[in-house]
Write a protein that holds these residues in place. Structure first.
Motif: not given
Length: 298
Positions: A125, A168, A170-171, A174-175
């Motif tokens: 990330d 990916r 979006e993930r 979101a985090d």
């Protein structure tokens, strides 16, 4: 970028041995010898080449052997590359290949802009810096390979994030936790998504003191055959100097984008490069540059 800004004279004054641990330095020298050797090395060969006593060389080799970085032949008593090092090499092989491919484009970018250049990838990330070349100017933006940076407030990170597959991206969004590093740091998802829209439109990402208050950074994505970012290439400038020359920022953005397009054509193919970079708006006008000078984050 977490980079520090240093003058050339200060850099030279530090000396190449400043801050090193001698035993670690010796161990790394031995490891490098073993890796570079055309044939297995004997203890005597290593000790002689490094002008060490045999007992010290043996202790360092034992440490490397216990950690799997060198392997000792029990019969011939010589040393070769260990299994753990080979495992590391296979794990990072793709990244090493990317660095080798990116290097000529990075060198040309630094030469054409006279700014410090960097190349990185998305790692989980965050953005991971894989290569760096300092400029030849009197004031140099220093950085270190292996540094991780946030995606939401660095040019490198935004260039990588903007061109990820939608699911990916979006993930990751979101985090994301938005920590403020300076007064210019993007504070929420809505502001970031607006910035990413601009990156996808222009093919260029900017960091106007968002992560480090004295730096202005520009980066563009390197796109693979699937149309997604496999890396990003960019430069870092000293912000108080850069904001006095907006035409230089525009030139830098054009060069960064051109380097990313050329590298994309090499890795992803000309069709991908054309689709990503030839259909977006020219990167001639960066976002308005704030004239506020900030103090470098410790």
């Amino acid at each position: 970028m977490t980079s520090s800004v240093e003058g050339k004279t200060a850099e030279a004054a530090l000396g190449s041995a400043a801050g090193t641990v001698q035993s670690l330095q010796r161990g790394l020298q031995i490891l490098d010898m073993v890796v570079q050797a055309q044939e297995p090395l004997r203890l005597a060969d290593i000790a002689r080449a490094l002008e060490m006593d045999r007992a010290s060389a043996f202790r360092l080799l034992q440490t490397l052997e216990r950690n799997g970085l060198v392997a000792k032949d029990p019969l011939r008593k010589n040393y070769t590359v260990g299994g753990r090092l080979l495992q590391w090499a296979s794990t990072i092989g793709h990244d090493v290949s990317l660095v080798a491919t990116a290097r000529p484009y990075l060198e040309q970018l630094v030469s054409r802009t006279n700014e410090s250049g960097h190349f990185g990838i998305l790692s989980q990330d965050r953005a991971l810096l894989l290569d760096y070349i300092g400029s030849s100017g009197m004031i140099v933006v220093q950085n270190r390979v292996g540094v991780f940076e946030p995606l939401y407030c660095t040019a490198l990170g935004k260039a990588l994030l903007a061109f990820q597959p939608e699911a990916r991206r979006e993930r990751l969004l979101a985090d994301m936790r938005f920590k403020r590093y300076t007064g210019a740091t993007l504070a929420d998802r809505a502001a970031l998504e607006k910035s990413l829209d601009r990156v996808r439109l222009d093919g260029v990402a900017y960091d106007d003191g968002e992560y480090n208050g004295v730096l202005y950074c520009v980066a563009s994505p390197v796109i693979g055959r699937d149309g997604d970012a496999i890396g990003a290439i960019g430069v870092s400038m000293v912000k108080p100097i850069a904001i006095e020359a907006p035409q230089h920022i525009a030139k830098v953005a054009m060069e960064v984008r051109a380097a990313a397009r050329a590298m994309t054509a090499a890795l992803g193919g000309e069709d991908v490069a054309r689709a990503v970079f030839d259909t977006v708006s020219p990167a001639g006008k960066p976002p308005a540059v704030s004239a506020r000078r900030q103090i470098r984050r410790p």
